[in-house]
Design a protein around this motif. Structure first.
Motif, PDB file in Angstrom:
ATOM      1  N   UNK A  11       0.986  -1.235  -0.087  1.00 42.36           N
ATOM      2  CA  UNK A  11      -0.102  -0.008  -0.204  1.00 42.36           C
ATOM      3  C   UNK A  11       0.723   1.354  -0.042  1.00 42.36           C
ATOM      4  N   UNK A  12       1.752   1.276   1.007  1.00 43.97           N
ATOM      5  CA  UNK A  12       2.810   2.512   1.149  1.00 43.97           C
ATOM      6  C   UNK A  12       3.503   2.887   0.060  1.00 43.97           C
ATOM      7  N   UNK A  13       4.075   1.603  -0.859  1.00 44.99           N
ATOM      8  CA  UNK A  13       4.934   1.767  -1.898  1.00 44.99           C
ATOM      9  C   UNK A  13       4.577   1.850  -3.122  1.00 44.99           C
ATOM     10  N   UNK A  14       3.449   0.967  -3.711  1.00 48.58           N
ATOM     11  CA  UNK A  14       2.932   1.245  -4.790  1.00 48.58           C
ATOM     12  C   UNK A  14       1.509   1.471  -5.094  1.00 48.58           C
ATOM     13  N   UNK A  15       0.808   1.397  -3.866  1.00 45.35           N
ATOM     14  CA  UNK A  15      -0.572   1.979  -4.207  1.00 45.35           C
ATOM     15  C   UNK A  15      -1.698   0.748  -4.016  1.00 45.35           C
ATOM     16  N   UNK A  16      -1.069  -0.295  -3.744  1.00 42.80           N
ATOM     17  CA  UNK A  16      -2.029  -1.391  -3.530  1.00 42.80           C
ATOM     18  C   UNK A  16      -3.108  -1.313  -2.557  1.00 42.80           C
ATOM     19  N   UNK A  17      -4.543  -1.712  -2.885  1.00 36.69           N
ATOM     20  CA  UNK A  17      -5.445  -1.584  -1.897  1.00 36.69           C
ATOM     21  C   UNK A  17      -6.235  -2.853  -2.053  1.00 36.69           C
ATOM     22  N   UNK A  18      -6.159  -3.825  -1.141  1.00 33.97           N
ATOM     23  CA  UNK A  18      -6.971  -4.875  -1.305  1.00 33.97           C
ATOM     24  C   UNK A  18      -8.226  -4.603  -0.555  1.00 33.97           C
ATOM     25  N   UNK A  19      -8.450  -3.775   0.264  1.00 38.71           N
ATOM     26  CA  UNK A  19      -9.587  -3.376   0.714  1.00 38.71           C
ATOM     27  C   UNK A  19     -10.810  -3.067  -0.370  1.00 38.71           C
ATOM     28  N   UNK A  20     -10.119  -2.408  -1.203  1.00 38.36           N
ATOM     29  CA  UNK A  20     -11.042  -1.990  -2.589  1.00 38.36           C
ATOM     30  C   UNK A  20     -11.662  -3.142  -3.401  1.00 38.36           C
ATOM     31  N   UNK A  21     -10.720  -4.419  -3.248  1.00 32.07           N
ATOM     32  CA  UNK A  21     -11.188  -5.544  -3.903  1.00 32.07           C
ATOM     33  C   UNK A  21     -12.590  -5.930  -3.663  1.00 32.07           C
ATOM     34  N   UNK A  22     -13.000  -5.904  -2.437  1.00 32.48           N
ATOM     35  CA  UNK A  22     -14.425  -6.555  -2.061  1.00 32.48           C
ATOM     36  C   UNK A  22     -15.619  -5.478  -2.679  1.00 32.48           C
ATOM     37  N   UNK A  23     -15.090  -4.255  -3.037  1.00 36.10           N
ATOM     38  CA  UNK A  23     -16.022  -3.654  -3.942  1.00 36.10           C
ATOM     39  C   UNK A  23     -16.168  -3.792  -5.512  1.00 36.10           C
ATOM     40  N   UNK A  24     -15.501  -4.623  -6.150  1.00 33.01           N
ATOM     41  CA  UNK A  24     -15.226  -4.804  -7.499  1.00 33.01           C
ATOM     42  C   UNK A  24     -16.854  -5.167  -7.969  1.00 33.01           C
ATOM     43  N   UNK A  25     -17.615  -6.052  -7.156  1.00 35.05           N
ATOM     44  CA  UNK A  25     -18.863  -6.124  -8.042  1.00 35.05           C
ATOM     45  C   UNK A  25     -19.627  -4.538  -8.145  1.00 35.05           C
ATOM     46  N   UNK A  26     -19.554  -3.741  -7.121  1.00 35.77           N
ATOM     47  CA  UNK A  26     -20.309  -2.544  -7.265  1.00 35.77           C
ATOM     48  C   UNK A  26     -19.512  -1.734  -8.339  1.00 35.77           C
ATOM     49  N   UNK A  27     -18.202  -1.880  -8.478  1.00 33.34           N
ATOM     50  CA  UNK A  27     -17.541  -1.117  -9.322  1.00 33.34           C
ATOM     51  C   UNK A  27     -18.026  -1.517 -10.890  1.00 33.34           C
ATOM     52  N   UNK A  28     -18.164  -2.601 -11.293  1.00 33.00           N
ATOM     53  CA  UNK A  28     -18.476  -3.037 -12.602  1.00 33.00           C
ATOM     54  C   UNK A  28     -20.005  -3.009 -12.856  1.00 33.00           C
ATOM     55  N   UNK A  29     -20.776  -2.930 -11.768  1.00 31.24           N
ATOM     56  CA  UNK A  29     -22.240  -2.448 -12.079  1.00 31.24           C
ATOM     57  C   UNK A  29     -22.119  -1.111 -12.261  1.00 31.24           C
ATOM     58  N   UNK A  30     -21.578  -0.508 -11.278  1.00 32.77           N
ATOM     59  CA  UNK A  30     -21.626   1.063 -11.831  1.00 32.77           C
ATOM     60  C   UNK A  30     -20.994   1.714 -13.127  1.00 32.77           C
ATOM     61  N   UNK A  31     -20.091   0.709 -13.568  1.00 33.43           N
ATOM     62  CA  UNK A  31     -19.662   1.167 -14.943  1.00 33.43           C
ATOM     63  C   UNK A  31     -20.518   0.532 -16.071  1.00 33.43           C
ATOM     64  N   UNK A  32     -21.912   0.035 -15.653  1.00 38.03           N
ATOM     65  CA  UNK A  32     -22.932  -0.282 -16.569  1.00 38.03           C
ATOM     66  C   UNK A  32     -22.921  -1.891 -17.058  1.00 38.03           C
ATOM     67  N   UNK A  33     -22.225  -2.536 -16.421  1.00 36.05           N
ATOM     68  CA  UNK A  33     -22.318  -4.090 -16.610  1.00 36.05           C
ATOM     69  C   UNK A  33     -23.738  -4.516 -16.073  1.00 36.05           C
ATOM     70  N   UNK A  34     -23.948  -5.674 -16.889  1.00 34.41           N
ATOM     71  CA  UNK A  34     -25.347  -6.336 -16.265  1.00 34.41           C
ATOM     72  C   UNK A  34     -24.728  -7.655 -15.820  1.00 34.41           C
ATOM     73  N   UNK A  35     -25.628  -8.577 -15.262  1.00 36.13           N
ATOM     74  CA  UNK A  35     -25.348 -10.080 -14.846  1.00 36.13           C
ATOM     75  C   UNK A  35     -23.938  -9.970 -13.868  1.00 36.13           C
ATOM     76  N   UNK A  36     -23.840  -8.981 -13.057  1.00 41.34           N
ATOM     77  CA  UNK A  36     -22.694  -8.930 -12.533  1.00 41.34           C
ATOM     78  C   UNK A  36     -22.695 -10.150 -11.221  1.00 41.34           C
ATOM     79  N   UNK A  37     -21.574 -10.745 -11.361  1.00 41.89           N
ATOM     80  CA  UNK A  37     -21.276 -11.859 -10.189  1.00 41.89           C
ATOM     81  C   UNK A  37     -20.027 -11.985  -9.636  1.00 41.89           C
TER      82      UNK A  37
END
Length: 281
Positions: A185-211
């Motif tokens: 996180x401190x060296x290259x910006x990795x954020x694994x806390x954000x990974x759990x939000x990936x379904x919402x990110x894909x849906x917000x980007x307009x995708x359907x059938x997100x799973x």
């Protein structure tokens, strides 16, 4: 790990990290970097390929492997799935160039600057594994990837998800994992806390059938997954010991990975997918 991670410790600020994957950490020219990535591929490729197969990838498809690493998934798409064309894209293509062929095209490009690649075209499948978690601009990248999908096309993204035992905060193994996430996180910006939000990110980007699905392959001594984590921690040793962990704890954790006493639910892989609508919204 562009082909290549649990909740980060409080106070980490990945958005302010000064470096990038492949520059500040895990430089591709390191003689064992390909081996480290391939250890992960041995573990995760079967899950990735099964998911892509279930989505229908095959003849007639044009595919983009975004952050292709050593090219194991790109090669599978071209040789085994039988896709018509596969574009393996990465900032460093040194390990991809030998794979180029009639149906596998290698493209050197920065995933965060896809707008600068107007001739890249559109795809029936865009896949990216262990890449977005390292990019602070991941939401913008997702939107750019969605724009590269044909109507009905699939976006599939996978990243690491830690599932720590809440009762274990002080073992050498846990302390080393936590120090690793903090360092990333401190060296290259990795954020694994954000990974759990990936379904919402894909849906917000307009995708359907997100799973989404989470897989946690067995972590056993002597197996490729243990070799991957061992190689990762050894590569990160100078950064881990720079005030984040003591040498004795790291050495104990490394020995544990090789021990018959190893008994852990290791970090898993969260895969999320969705399709671009075939109709105008």
């Amino acid at each position: 790990m562009p082909e290549e991670h649990p909740p980060g410790p409080p106070g980490s600020t990945p958005q302010e990290a000064p470096g990038r994957y492949g520059e500040a950490l895990f430089r591709p020219e390191h003689p064992r970097e390909g081996e480290r990535i391939d250890h992960a591929a041995l573990v995760y490729d079967p899950f990735t390929c099964a998911r892509l197969r279930s989505l229908g990838v095959g003849p007639g498809w044009r595919c983009l492997e975004a952050g292709a690493g050593t090219g194991t998934v790109a090669r599978w798409l071209a040789d085994e799935a039988g896709a018509d064309e596969v574009v393996a894209l990465d900032r460093d293509t040194g390990r991809l160039a030998p794979l180029a062929g009639p149906r596998l095209r290698v493209r050197e490009a920065d995933l965060t600057r896809l707008a600068a690649e107007p001739d890249l075209g559109t795809f029936d499948l865009v896949h990216s594994r262990f890449v977005l978690m390292h990019l602070p601009e991941r939401r913008d990248v997702v939107r750019a990837l969605v724009e590269r999908l044909n109507p009905g096309g699939c976006l599939v993204v996978s990243d690491a998800a830690d599932v720590p035992d809440p009762a274990d905060r002080h073992s050498a193994y846990r302390r080393t994992l936590d120090a690793m996430w903090r360092t990333l996180a401190e060296t290259i910006g990795t954020d694994v806390t954000a990974v759990r939000a990936h379904p919402h990110v894909l849906r917000a980007a307009g995708l359907e059938g997100v799973a989404a699905e989470l897989v946690c392959p067995p972590l056993t001594a002597g197996a490729p997954l243990a070799a991957f984590w061992r190689g990762t921690w050894e590569r990160m040793r100078p950064d881990l010991l720079a005030g984040r962990l003591d040498a004795a704890t790291l050495d104990e954790a490394l020995a544990y990975l090789a021990s018959p006493a190893l008994a852990e639910l290791g970090p898993g892989m969260l895969t999320v997918w969705g399709r671009r609508p075939t109709r105008c919204q």
